[in-house]
Scaffold this motif. Structure first.
Motif, PDB file in Angstrom:
ATOM      1  N   LEU A  30      -9.228  43.774  -9.912  1.00 45.37           N
ATOM      2  CA  LEU A  30     -10.589  43.389 -10.285  1.00 45.37           C
ATOM      3  C   LEU A  30     -11.209  44.303 -11.663  1.00 45.37           C
ATOM      4  N   VAL A  31     -10.959  45.325 -11.697  1.00 50.46           N
ATOM      5  CA  VAL A  31     -11.632  45.958 -12.953  1.00 50.46           C
ATOM      6  C   VAL A  31     -10.700  45.575 -14.022  1.00 50.46           C
ATOM      7  N   LEU A  32      -9.602  45.541 -13.949  1.00 52.74           N
ATOM      8  CA  LEU A  32      -8.436  44.922 -15.079  1.00 52.74           C
ATOM      9  C   LEU A  32      -9.027  43.768 -15.518  1.00 52.74           C
ATOM     10  N   VAL A  33      -9.289  42.614 -14.698  1.00 45.38           N
ATOM     11  CA  VAL A  33      -9.719  41.300 -14.924  1.00 45.38           C
ATOM     12  C   VAL A  33     -10.923  41.673 -15.681  1.00 45.38           C
ATOM     13  N   ILE A  34     -11.933  41.960 -15.037  1.00 43.40           N
ATOM     14  CA  ILE A  34     -13.254  42.325 -15.853  1.00 43.40           C
ATOM     15  C   ILE A  34     -13.259  42.987 -17.147  1.00 43.40           C
ATOM     16  N   THR A  35     -12.276  44.090 -17.458  1.00 43.95           N
ATOM     17  CA  THR A  35     -12.352  44.541 -18.633  1.00 43.95           C
ATOM     18  C   THR A  35     -11.670  43.722 -19.839  1.00 43.95           C
ATOM     19  N   ALA A  36     -10.567  43.096 -19.108  1.00 41.96           N
ATOM     20  CA  ALA A  36      -9.783  42.289 -20.306  1.00 41.96           C
ATOM     21  C   ALA A  36     -10.558  41.184 -20.649  1.00 41.96           C
ATOM     22  N   ILE A  37     -11.385  40.581 -19.919  1.00 45.26           N
ATOM     23  CA  ILE A  37     -12.137  39.441 -20.184  1.00 45.26           C
ATOM     24  C   ILE A  37     -13.374  40.111 -21.314  1.00 45.26           C
ATOM     25  N   ALA A  38     -13.893  41.233 -21.048  1.00 48.40           N
ATOM     26  CA  ALA A  38     -14.852  41.784 -21.739  1.00 48.40           C
ATOM     27  C   ALA A  38     -14.464  41.940 -23.189  1.00 48.40           C
ATOM     28  N   LEU A  39     -13.216  42.818 -23.255  1.00 48.89           N
ATOM     29  CA  LEU A  39     -12.744  43.401 -24.558  1.00 48.89           C
ATOM     30  C   LEU A  39     -11.717  42.427 -25.328  1.00 48.89           C
TER      31      LEU A  39
END
Length: 430
Positions: A30-39
């Motif tokens: 979930l952290v990977l998905v959230i970070t990837a979308i944000a950056l």
């Protein structure tokens, strides 16, 4: 009856989930998905340059290629920089492990573009490191924990580690991203080593490398190597094998030496910057009689005019690097004298403690924007993509210093004098 059925279904759901997705895997994914979308999904976010980028940019083969770059300072994120196509005569202005990350990112970037560096390449590398770090940290916390508690910890971890206040630094040349990630690795490997999860030698290696990169990432982290080396002594007794104990002791000794070396290599400029602010933004700022305060340090009272001034001000009453200031100002105080001053002036120390408590959770500098100028015209606007827990922390106790330790604060107040921090223009509050 209905409540019992609900509990049974919840337990069944946890059992099914546990077969395919463990708590650490859930949190990391979930952290990977959230970070990837944000950056990496438009509008891209990062951190605006506050004037510090030049310290690491030129020495690592990069330069500012945007003709309007001056208009971006503090307010807007810039994702592209030029790559030197000729001999780079610029030497390093500071020694930092961050240069390893930047050089690796530039090398990978040159597979696709040899002239323009896209900072998102570095962001991608940091995101991968971050995901693994989150996995190890949650694994260290939830190993052998009941599933219902393990998944609760995983969800809490997502809200903490998925916050864009932390991950926005990945798309920047600030070393905070390296510090944050290596700190997670350090705690995770230490816990896993203590709990005997995974190979002890592998976790010892992670502990050593993360501690070394953390210590050498910033000049003010010099004491970290010494602290980690002392606290890590307990790991010597994790195993009885002589080989393991010798390796652990050697690693801890090396971390201590790294901390000492980082301190020794602090440039004189950084020492002056932080020593200047320790007085003008510390001792004098809360003093009711700045002239009398200066006299107690043996400093001419005329220097009270420097009260609340900032080292980086373009127009100053005196050259902050002049020999006059060196002889008549800097040479009259240091860590011990400032610590003694606060001990004998508890009221003034309390005011500084209150100020420190109010800003304890300030992670994202208020003056620095996250958006590109082509996307957002408002200077300094920030993106709050995920829960923004950092902003909410500012409204939680301690708002005042009553719960703080006087001794710990005193050390922190004087810390710039023993582990100088490069001060940044535009980031000083009252």
């Amino acid at each position: 009856m209905a409540k019992a059925r609900l509990i049974d279904r919840l337990g069944f759901g946890m059992t099914v989930l546990g077969r395919y997705v463990s708590p650490p895997l859930l949190a990391a994914s979930l952290v990977l998905v959230i970070t990837a979308i944000a950056l990496f999904v438009p509008p891209y976010i990062g951190m605006a340059d506050n004037g510090d980028y030049f310290r690491v940019l030129y020495s690592n083969g990069l330069y500012f290629n945007n003709p309007d770059y001056d208009s971006l300072y503090l307010g807007f994120f810039n994702k592209q920089f030029g790559i030197f196509q000729y001999f780079n005569e610029n030497g390093a202005t500071l020694t930092s492990s961050q240069s390893l990350l930047i050089r690796l990112s530039v090398w990978i970037n040159q597979w696709f573009d040899r002239q323009v560096f896209d900072i998102r390449v570095q962001g991608a590398l940091l995101t991968v490191l971050y995901t693994v770090a989150v996995y190890l940290f949650v694994e260290a916390l939830t190993w052998k924990m009941k599933p219902k508690y393990g998944y609760a910890v995983a969800i809490l971890a997502v809200f903490l580690f998925g916050d864009t206040a932390y991950t926005a630094f990945f798309n920047s040349f600030f070393s905070e991203s390296m510090v944050w990630i290596m700190l997670i690795y350090l705690f995770a490997s230490g816990l896993l080593l203590f709990r005997k999860r995974y190979s002890d030698y592998a976790m010892l290696a992670v502990f050593f490398v993360s501690g070394l990169l953390l210590t050498t990432s910033k000049q003010q982290n010099a004491p970290v190597g010494i602290i980690v080396a002392v606290m890590g002594i307990v790991f010597i007794f994790v195993r009885k094998q002589r080989t393991f104990r010798v390796m652990t002791a050697s690693a801890l000794a090396f971390l201590m030496l790294a901390g000492i070396a980082t301190y020794v290599l602090i440039p004189k400029e950084f020492v002056n910057i932080n020593q200047y602010h320790a007085m003008t933004r510390g001792v004098l700022m809360q003093s009711e009689d700045p002239e009398a305060t200066l006299k107690s340090f043996g400093i001419n009272r005329q220097y009270a005019i420097l009260n609340e001034s900032i080292y980086y001000e373009p127009y100053t009453t005196v050259d902050v690097n002049s020999k006059i200031l060196e002889d008549n100002f800097y040479n009259h105080y240091g860590f011990v004298s400032i610590l003694a001053y606060y001990v004998t002036h508890p009221g003034q120390a309390g005011k500084m403690m209150d100020l420190a408590a109010k800003n304890a959770f300030t992670i994202r500098p208020p003056a620095m924007g996250n958006y590109e100028k082509s996307v957002e015209n408002r200077l300094g606007r920030k993106r709050r993509f995920f829960p923004d827990t950092v902003s909410r922390k500012r409204h939680l106790p301690p708002r005042r210093s009553a719960s703080s330790s006087y001794g710990c604060w005193s050390l922190r107040a004087c810390m710039p004098l023993i582990s100088p921090r490069p001060s940044r223009p535009g980031m000083y509050g009252a």
